[in-house]
Scaffold this motif. Structure first.
Motif, PDB file in Angstrom:
ATOM      1  N   THR A 135      12.497  -7.149  -1.706  1.00  0.00           N
ATOM      2  CA  THR A 135      11.895  -6.202  -0.760  1.00  0.00           C
ATOM      3  C   THR A 135      11.814  -6.733   0.669  1.00  0.00           C
ATOM      4  OG1 THR A 135       9.647  -7.012  -1.163  1.00  0.00           O
ATOM      5  CG2 THR A 135      10.467  -5.255  -2.617  1.00  0.00           C
ATOM      6  N   GLY A 136      11.877  -8.051   0.827  1.00  0.00           N
ATOM      7  CA  GLY A 136      11.664  -8.648   2.136  1.00  0.00           C
ATOM      8  C   GLY A 136      10.202  -8.782   2.500  1.00  0.00           C
ATOM      9  N   ASP A 137       9.309  -8.407   1.580  1.00  0.00           N
ATOM     10  CA  ASP A 137       7.883  -8.516   1.847  1.00  0.00           C
ATOM     11  C   ASP A 137       7.436  -9.978   1.830  1.00  0.00           C
ATOM     12  OD1 ASP A 137       7.688  -5.778   1.935  1.00  0.00           O
ATOM     13  OD2 ASP A 137       6.840  -5.571  -0.084  1.00  0.00           O
ATOM     14  N   ALA A 138       6.517 -10.313   2.726  1.00  0.00           N
ATOM     15  CA  ALA A 138       5.799 -11.578   2.613  1.00  0.00           C
ATOM     16  C   ALA A 138       4.699 -11.387   1.577  1.00  0.00           C
ATOM     17  CB  ALA A 138       5.193 -11.971   3.953  1.00  0.00           C
ATOM     18  N   LEU A 142      -6.476 -12.692  -9.823  1.00  0.00           N
ATOM     19  CA  LEU A 142      -5.348 -12.927  -8.931  1.00  0.00           C
ATOM     20  C   LEU A 142      -5.267 -11.797  -7.911  1.00  0.00           C
ATOM     21  CD1 LEU A 142      -2.803 -14.737  -8.403  1.00  0.00           C
ATOM     22  CD2 LEU A 142      -1.527 -13.032  -9.735  1.00  0.00           C
ATOM     23  N   PHE A 143      -5.485 -12.136  -6.641  1.00  0.00           N
ATOM     24  CA  PHE A 143      -5.322 -11.177  -5.548  1.00  0.00           C
ATOM     25  C   PHE A 143      -3.910 -11.337  -4.989  1.00  0.00           C
ATOM     26  CE2 PHE A 143      -9.890 -11.573  -5.758  1.00  0.00           C
ATOM     27  CZ  PHE A 143     -10.346 -10.296  -5.492  1.00  0.00           C
ATOM     28  N   THR A 144      -3.233 -10.213  -4.777  1.00  0.00           N
ATOM     29  CA  THR A 144      -1.876 -10.231  -4.242  1.00  0.00           C
ATOM     30  C   THR A 144      -1.828  -9.440  -2.941  1.00  0.00           C
ATOM     31  OG1 THR A 144      -0.917 -10.397  -6.461  1.00  0.00           O
ATOM     32  CG2 THR A 144       0.541  -9.683  -4.685  1.00  0.00           C
ATOM     33  N   LEU A 145      -1.399 -10.101  -1.866  1.00  0.00           N
ATOM     34  CA  LEU A 145      -1.263  -9.480  -0.551  1.00  0.00           C
ATOM     35  C   LEU A 145       0.221  -9.367  -0.232  1.00  0.00           C
ATOM     36  CD1 LEU A 145      -4.080 -10.936  -0.693  1.00  0.00           C
ATOM     37  CD2 LEU A 145      -3.882 -11.316   1.763  1.00  0.00           C
ATOM     38  N   LYS A 146       0.641  -8.198   0.252  1.00  0.00           N
ATOM     39  CA  LYS A 146       2.034  -7.995   0.638  1.00  0.00           C
ATOM     40  C   LYS A 146       2.101  -7.410   2.043  1.00  0.00           C
ATOM     41  CE  LYS A 146       3.917  -7.328  -4.025  1.00  0.00           C
ATOM     42  NZ  LYS A 146       4.741  -6.453  -4.891  1.00  0.00           N
ATOM     43  N   ILE A 147       2.983  -8.006   2.870  1.00  0.00           N
ATOM     44  CA  ILE A 147       3.186  -7.548   4.242  1.00  0.00           C
ATOM     45  C   ILE A 147       4.679  -7.372   4.464  1.00  0.00           C
ATOM     46  CG2 ILE A 147       2.744  -8.019   6.680  1.00  0.00           C
ATOM     47  CD1 ILE A 147       0.625 -10.057   5.756  1.00  0.00           C
ATOM     48  N   PRO A 148       5.130  -6.236   4.988  1.00  0.00           N
ATOM     49  CA  PRO A 148       6.571  -5.990   5.133  1.00  0.00           C
ATOM     50  C   PRO A 148       7.227  -6.850   6.210  1.00  0.00           C
ATOM     51  CG  PRO A 148       5.296  -4.196   6.095  1.00  0.00           C
ATOM     52  CD  PRO A 148       4.307  -5.088   5.405  1.00  0.00           C
ATOM     53  N   ILE A 156     -13.172  -4.546   3.498  1.00  0.00           N
ATOM     54  CA  ILE A 156     -12.560  -4.899   4.771  1.00  0.00           C
ATOM     55  C   ILE A 156     -11.170  -5.483   4.547  1.00  0.00           C
ATOM     56  CG2 ILE A 156     -12.702  -6.500   6.718  1.00  0.00           C
ATOM     57  CD1 ILE A 156     -14.564  -4.204   7.060  1.00  0.00           C
ATOM     58  N   CYS A 157     -11.028  -6.315   3.510  1.00  0.00           N
ATOM     59  CA  CYS A 157      -9.720  -6.900   3.210  1.00  0.00           C
ATOM     60  C   CYS A 157      -8.659  -5.818   3.030  1.00  0.00           C
ATOM     61  CB  CYS A 157      -9.805  -7.745   1.932  1.00  0.00           C
ATOM     62  SG  CYS A 157     -10.684  -9.306   2.103  1.00  0.00           S
ATOM     63  N   LYS A 158      -8.945  -4.852   2.185  1.00  0.00           N
ATOM     64  CA  LYS A 158      -7.977  -3.789   1.901  1.00  0.00           C
ATOM     65  C   LYS A 158      -7.712  -2.945   3.138  1.00  0.00           C
ATOM     66  CE  LYS A 158      -6.836  -0.393  -1.689  1.00  0.00           C
ATOM     67  NZ  LYS A 158      -5.604  -1.120  -2.094  1.00  0.00           N
ATOM     68  N   PHE A 159      -8.781  -2.669   3.888  1.00  0.00           N
ATOM     69  CA  PHE A 159      -8.648  -1.901   5.124  1.00  0.00           C
ATOM     70  C   PHE A 159      -7.701  -2.598   6.100  1.00  0.00           C
ATOM     71  CE2 PHE A 159     -10.167  -1.502   9.544  1.00  0.00           C
ATOM     72  CZ  PHE A 159      -9.939  -0.151   9.752  1.00  0.00           C
ATOM     73  N   GLY A 185       0.490  -3.330   5.102  1.00  0.00           N
ATOM     74  CA  GLY A 185       0.881  -3.857   3.805  1.00  0.00           C
ATOM     75  C   GLY A 185       0.011  -3.310   2.693  1.00  0.00           C
ATOM     76  N   SER A 186      -0.212  -4.125   1.675  1.00  0.00           N
ATOM     77  CA  SER A 186      -1.000  -3.688   0.521  1.00  0.00           C
ATOM     78  C   SER A 186      -1.756  -4.872  -0.060  1.00  0.00           C
ATOM     79  CB  SER A 186      -0.096  -3.080  -0.552  1.00  0.00           C
ATOM     80  OG  SER A 186       0.793  -4.062  -1.074  1.00  0.00           O
ATOM     81  N   MET A 187      -2.738  -4.544  -0.883  1.00  0.00           N
ATOM     82  CA  MET A 187      -3.536  -5.579  -1.538  1.00  0.00           C
ATOM     83  C   MET A 187      -3.929  -5.079  -2.904  1.00  0.00           C
ATOM     84  SD  MET A 187      -6.950  -7.421  -0.073  1.00  0.00           S
ATOM     85  CE  MET A 187      -7.696  -8.820  -0.907  1.00  0.00           C
ATOM     86  N   SER A 188      -3.833  -5.937  -3.906  1.00  0.00           N
ATOM     87  CA  SER A 188      -4.201  -5.555  -5.275  1.00  0.00           C
ATOM     88  C   SER A 188      -4.844  -6.748  -5.965  1.00  0.00           C
ATOM     89  CB  SER A 188      -2.964  -5.097  -6.054  1.00  0.00           C
ATOM     90  OG  SER A 188      -2.004  -6.147  -6.136  1.00  0.00           O
ATOM     91  N   VAL A 189      -5.459  -6.499  -7.113  1.00  0.00           N
ATOM     92  CA  VAL A 189      -6.091  -7.567  -7.878  1.00  0.00           C
ATOM     93  C   VAL A 189      -5.875  -7.304  -9.358  1.00  0.00           C
ATOM     94  CG1 VAL A 189      -8.333  -6.381  -7.946  1.00  0.00           C
ATOM     95  CG2 VAL A 189      -8.238  -8.861  -8.242  1.00  0.00           C
ATOM     96  N   GLN A 190      -5.765  -8.356 -10.138  1.00  0.00           N
ATOM     97  CA  GLN A 190      -5.590  -8.221 -11.578  1.00  0.00           C
ATOM     98  C   GLN A 190      -6.130  -9.459 -12.268  1.00  0.00           C
ATOM     99  OE1 GLN A 190      -1.217  -8.155 -11.082  1.00  0.00           O
ATOM    100  NE2 GLN A 190      -1.142  -9.797 -12.610  1.00  0.00           N
TER     101      GLN A 190
END
Length: 244
Positions: free
Chosen positions: A158-161, A228-234, A205-208, A216-221
């Motif tokens: 995807t090229g996402d960081a 595990l928190f996952t942050l993605k930035i294009p 605030i993190c998700k915002f 980008g996006s943020m998720s947790v599982q």
């Protein structure tokens, strides 16, 4: 939604009162420490320890106030030009605020691949705030003698960081709580059991910031015994392997 396209946030009075409580208490603690240092109540052998504790309290207040500033001013970062974010640099800068407090509890915050100088366009201040909130929570609510593991890479498909932050909570929160974890004002059972009061602003605030400032996006599982928190930035830029 306002006329200029920005979201209009409303904070209810109980949440604001809770926020105020979270700011006043540590400030009173710092004031008391300064008084005791001046009048000699705190002996020479405890001055460094108490001064460091007071500084940690001030850092917590700064984080809380910064969170409210980000929430109330939707143009704060949008008006600034996008810059190059060097991922390991921002991770390390955010972690340094919590390393000492974590060490006192046997909790280490470790970026596992800090030599890989991956980059992404965006606002470094926004990403730093996201990571500071995550590390703050990790130090407060993780099990003693555990490790907060951070990894960062560029996703080839995807090229996402991508940045992942894994911590081990003292008690695992439920799947129902995981689905609510980014809700405004929400605090899970693990957090309430350890610290009775709190604003429930940090992860919201993190998700915002991830969505509105970094696009980008943020998720947790669950991840075994951890979260595990996952942050993605294009538009990530992979390390070219050339280091000074």
């Amino acid at each position: 939604m306002t006329d200029d396209g920005n979201e209009d946030f409303e904070i209810d009075l109980p949440l604001l009162a809770n926020f105020t409580h979270q700011v006043i208490n540590p400030l009173n603690g710092v004031a008391g420490t300064l008084d005791n240092l001046v009048d000699g109540t705190i002996g020479e052998g405890r001055r460094v320890q108490r001064t460091k504790a007071a500084r940690a309290q001030l850092e917590g207040v700064i984080t809380l106030v910064r969170n409210l500033a980000y929430l109330s001013s939707t143009q704060y970062e949008a008006d600034r030009p996008s810059r190059k974010i060097v991922l390991p640099q921002v991770v390390i800068e955010a972690a340094m605020y919590y390393q000492e407090e974590g060490a006192a509890k046997g909790i280490s915050i470790d970026l596992l691949n800090k030599r890989e100088q991956n980059k992404v366009p965006g606002h470094p201040e926004a990403l730093r705030q996201v990571l500071m909130n995550l590390f703050d929570n990790a130090v407060k609510y993780s099990a003693s003698d555990s490790q907060v593991k951070i990894r960062q890479w560029i996703q080839s498909s995807t090229g996402d960081a991508v940045i992942t932050v894994r911590s081990v909570p003292r008690s695992m929160i439920s799947e129902v709580e995981i689905r609510k974890i980014f809700d405004l004002g929400f605090r899970g059972g693990n957090a309430r059991n350890i610290i009775a009061s709190g604003t429930g602003l940090g992860l919201y605030i993190c998700k915002f910031l991830m969505e509105k400032r970094l696009h980008g996006s943020m998720s947790v599982q669950r991840d075994g015994d951890g979260l595990l928190f996952t942050l993605k930035i294009p538009d990530g830029e992979e390390d070219d392997g050339r280091h000074n």
